[in-house]
Design a protein around this motif. Structure first.
Motif, PDB file in Angstrom:
ATOM      1  N   ALA A   1      81.443   3.635  -3.429  1.00 15.92           N
ATOM      2  CA  ALA A   1      81.702   4.776  -2.539  1.00 15.92           C
ATOM      3  C   ALA A   1      80.408   5.545  -2.271  1.00 15.92           C
ATOM      4  CB  ALA A   1      82.741   5.698  -3.149  1.00 15.92           C
ATOM      5  N   ALA A   2      79.430   5.388  -3.160  1.00 15.29           N
ATOM      6  CA  ALA A   2      78.146   6.076  -2.995  1.00 15.29           C
ATOM      7  C   ALA A   2      77.158   5.292  -2.132  1.00 15.29           C
ATOM      8  CB  ALA A   2      77.526   6.346  -4.369  1.00 15.29           C
ATOM      9  N   PHE A   3      77.509   4.075  -1.732  1.00 15.05           N
ATOM     10  CA  PHE A   3      76.614   3.273  -0.901  1.00 15.05           C
ATOM     11  C   PHE A   3      76.389   3.936   0.449  1.00 15.05           C
ATOM     12  CE2 PHE A   3      77.692  -1.168  -2.859  1.00 15.05           C
ATOM     13  CZ  PHE A   3      77.039  -0.793  -4.018  1.00 15.05           C
ATOM     14  N   THR A   4      75.186   3.815   0.970  1.00 17.33           N
ATOM     15  CA  THR A   4      74.884   4.317   2.306  1.00 17.33           C
ATOM     16  C   THR A   4      75.358   3.307   3.356  1.00 17.33           C
ATOM     17  OG1 THR A   4      72.715   3.238   2.382  1.00 17.33           O
ATOM     18  CG2 THR A   4      72.829   5.462   1.400  1.00 17.33           C
ATOM     19  N   LYS A   5      75.386   3.745   4.589  1.00 18.57           N
ATOM     20  CA  LYS A   5      75.763   2.851   5.682  1.00 18.57           C
ATOM     21  C   LYS A   5      74.795   1.685   5.775  1.00 18.57           C
ATOM     22  CE  LYS A   5      76.882   2.735  10.615  1.00 18.57           C
ATOM     23  NZ  LYS A   5      77.015   3.529  11.874  1.00 18.57           N
ATOM     24  N   GLU A   6      73.520   1.944   5.484  1.00 21.47           N
ATOM     25  CA  GLU A   6      72.510   0.886   5.534  1.00 21.47           C
ATOM     26  C   GLU A   6      72.787  -0.178   4.472  1.00 21.47           C
ATOM     27  OE1 GLU A   6      69.530  -1.167   7.217  1.00 21.47           O
ATOM     28  OE2 GLU A   6      70.411   0.722   7.929  1.00 21.47           O
ATOM     29  N   THR A   7      73.266   0.230   3.306  1.00 26.03           N
ATOM     30  CA  THR A   7      73.606  -0.728   2.252  1.00 26.03           C
ATOM     31  C   THR A   7      74.751  -1.631   2.696  1.00 26.03           C
ATOM     32  OG1 THR A   7      72.890   0.777   0.498  1.00 26.03           O
ATOM     33  CG2 THR A   7      74.409  -0.987  -0.121  1.00 26.03           C
ATOM     34  N   TRP A   8      75.779  -1.035   3.305  1.00 27.93           N
ATOM     35  CA  TRP A   8      76.893  -1.838   3.800  1.00 27.93           C
ATOM     36  C   TRP A   8      76.434  -2.786   4.903  1.00 27.93           C
ATOM     37  CZ3 TRP A   8      81.119  -2.142   1.057  1.00 27.93           C
ATOM     38  CH2 TRP A   8      81.483  -1.079   0.222  1.00 27.93           C
ATOM     39  N   LYS A   9      75.541  -2.314   5.745  1.00 27.13           N
ATOM     40  CA  LYS A   9      75.022  -3.161   6.817  1.00 27.13           C
ATOM     41  C   LYS A   9      74.254  -4.347   6.245  1.00 27.13           C
ATOM     42  CE  LYS A   9      72.222  -2.987  11.039  1.00 27.13           C
ATOM     43  NZ  LYS A   9      71.415  -2.106  11.931  1.00 27.13           N
ATOM     44  N   GLU A  10      73.448  -4.107   5.218  1.00 25.75           N
ATOM     45  CA  GLU A  10      72.680  -5.182   4.591  1.00 25.75           C
ATOM     46  C   GLU A  10      73.591  -6.228   3.978  1.00 25.75           C
ATOM     47  OE1 GLU A  10      70.116  -3.319   1.816  1.00 25.75           O
ATOM     48  OE2 GLU A  10      68.790  -2.445   3.338  1.00 25.75           O
ATOM     49  N   ARG A  11      74.742  -5.808   3.485  1.00 31.25           N
ATOM     50  CA  ARG A  11      75.702  -6.754   2.915  1.00 31.25           C
ATOM     51  C   ARG A  11      76.221  -7.739   3.962  1.00 31.25           C
ATOM     52  NH1 ARG A  11      80.066  -4.492  -1.420  1.00 31.25           N
ATOM     53  NH2 ARG A  11      78.638  -4.330  -3.208  1.00 31.25           N
ATOM     54  N   LEU A  12      76.261  -7.292   5.194  1.00 34.22           N
ATOM     55  CA  LEU A  12      76.833  -8.115   6.258  1.00 34.22           C
ATOM     56  C   LEU A  12      75.778  -8.868   7.048  1.00 34.22           C
ATOM     57  CD1 LEU A  12      79.448  -5.531   7.586  1.00 34.22           C
ATOM     58  CD2 LEU A  12      79.915  -7.552   6.191  1.00 34.22           C
ATOM     59  N   ASN A  13      74.530  -8.484   6.926  1.00 34.65           N
ATOM     60  CA  ASN A  13      73.443  -9.115   7.673  1.00 34.65           C
ATOM     61  C   ASN A  13      72.779 -10.223   6.865  1.00 34.65           C
ATOM     62  OD1 ASN A  13      73.187  -8.186  10.301  1.00 34.65           O
ATOM     63  ND2 ASN A  13      72.160  -6.305   9.678  1.00 34.65           N
ATOM     64  N   GLY A  14      72.064 -11.083   7.560  1.00 36.97           N
ATOM     65  CA  GLY A  14      71.269 -12.094   6.883  1.00 36.97           C
ATOM     66  C   GLY A  14      71.887 -13.476   6.936  1.00 36.97           C
ATOM     67  N   LYS A  15      71.055 -14.471   6.643  1.00 41.02           N
ATOM     68  CA  LYS A  15      71.512 -15.852   6.669  1.00 41.02           C
ATOM     69  C   LYS A  15      72.210 -16.214   5.359  1.00 41.02           C
ATOM     70  CE  LYS A  15      67.833 -17.491   9.747  1.00 41.02           C
ATOM     71  NZ  LYS A  15      66.703 -18.447   9.893  1.00 41.02           N
ATOM     72  N   GLY A  16      73.054 -17.228   5.451  1.00 44.65           N
ATOM     73  CA  GLY A  16      73.661 -17.775   4.259  1.00 44.65           C
ATOM     74  C   GLY A  16      74.814 -16.982   3.688  1.00 44.65           C
ATOM     75  N   LYS A  17      75.414 -16.104   4.486  1.00 40.36           N
ATOM     76  CA  LYS A  17      76.571 -15.367   4.005  1.00 40.36           C
ATOM     77  C   LYS A  17      77.467 -14.962   5.164  1.00 40.36           C
ATOM     78  CE  LYS A  17      73.693 -11.188   3.673  1.00 40.36           C
ATOM     79  NZ  LYS A  17      73.212 -10.124   2.765  1.00 40.36           N
ATOM     80  N   ALA A  18      78.742 -14.792   4.862  1.00 37.78           N
ATOM     81  CA  ALA A  18      79.707 -14.408   5.880  1.00 37.78           C
ATOM     82  C   ALA A  18      80.845 -13.637   5.221  1.00 37.78           C
ATOM     83  CB  ALA A  18      80.262 -15.629   6.605  1.00 37.78           C
ATOM     84  N   THR A  19      81.378 -12.663   5.935  1.00 40.62           N
ATOM     85  CA  THR A  19      82.525 -11.901   5.464  1.00 40.62           C
ATOM     86  C   THR A  19      83.676 -12.116   6.435  1.00 40.62           C
ATOM     87  OG1 THR A  19      81.220 -10.210   4.330  1.00 40.62           O
ATOM     88  CG2 THR A  19      83.443  -9.590   5.006  1.00 40.62           C
ATOM     89  N   PHE A  20      84.840 -12.409   5.871  1.00 34.05           N
ATOM     90  CA  PHE A  20      86.048 -12.623   6.663  1.00 34.05           C
ATOM     91  C   PHE A  20      87.035 -11.498   6.397  1.00 34.05           C
ATOM     92  CE2 PHE A  20      84.088 -16.714   6.068  1.00 34.05           C
ATOM     93  CZ  PHE A  20      84.227 -17.327   7.297  1.00 34.05           C
ATOM     94  N   VAL A  21      87.778 -11.115   7.431  1.00 35.19           N
ATOM     95  CA  VAL A  21      88.799 -10.082   7.284  1.00 35.19           C
ATOM     96  C   VAL A  21      90.109 -10.597   7.874  1.00 35.19           C
ATOM     97  CG1 VAL A  21      87.184  -8.148   7.305  1.00 35.19           C
ATOM     98  CG2 VAL A  21      88.136  -8.972   9.467  1.00 35.19           C
TER      99      VAL A  21
END
Length: 213
Positions: free
Chosen positions: A53-73
């Protein structure tokens, strides 16, 4: 019986991959899903609501960006019979990562030295369980891993034909363990973190087949 006054809620579910780069709305959706999961089912995760809950918006964005990973909803499209009101809400999520995208992952000793992925943060809201959504979510994640290997290694008749997918689940989460076992995952080893006992599981995939080996 006043059947005319009864409204029935109908659900139509859709598994979606969060685009990269994500929009602000995508980031908020994933953040809200993750925090809801941590708050309602804390024993299922090695992280905590207070921490994330203390993560910044930039931290959440980094979780979703980049190669070799994907999030499904999972998006649930709902309709209220009687007034034809329609809306959509998000009721589940899972993330899959290549171990090369997260090199600090300490896989079990029994892991092979080949292509490997990790499924993490898998969760479905309690009121939407027992509808096959966990299976569909995991199928989407496994299909994504196969596609990633195909894109990198065009010659799939070599050693790159096989890949490993790992996940960790709380030992007391029997429903999840049954789901994973039914989809070809095998138990590897036990681990303990902050008083919680976890089970490492692995699925060995042939990227040219539709089922686990």
């Amino acid at each position: 019986m006043e059947s005319d006054d009864i409204q029935t809620t109908l659900h139509n579910y859709e598994i979606c991959a969060v685009p990269a780069p994500p929009t602000s709305a995508d980031i908020e959706t994933v953040r809200d899903l993750r925090l809801t999961a941590l708050q309602t089912d804390p024993k299922c995760f090695s992280s905590s609501y207070e921490r994330e809950a203390a993560f910044t918006k930039e931290t959440w964005k980094e979780r979703l960006n980049g190669k070799g990973k994907a999030t499904f909803v999972i998006r649930a499209h709902t309709t209220q019979r009687g007034n034809e009101r329609r809306n959509a809400l998000f009721v589940g999520t899972a993330t899959v990562l290549s171990t090369s995208a997260l090199p600090e992952i300490a896989l079990p000793d029994s892991a092979r030295s080949g292509v490997a992925f990790l499924v993490a943060g898998m969760w479905v809201a309690s009121e939407h369980r027992r509808r096959g959504l966990g299976r569909r979510l995991l199928q989407a994640a496994l299909a994504w891993t196969r596609e990633q290997v195909r894109m990198v290694h065009e010659d799939t008749t070599t050693d790159h034909r096989l890949l490993e997918v790992f996940l960790m689940v709380a030992s007391e989460n029997e429903a999840a363990i049954r789901l994973y076992t039914g989809m070809g995952f095998e138990r590897l080893s036990m681990g303990r973190k902050e008083g919680r006992e976890d089970v490492w599981m692995r699925c060995l995939l042939d990227i040219n087949a539709s089922q686990a080996l």
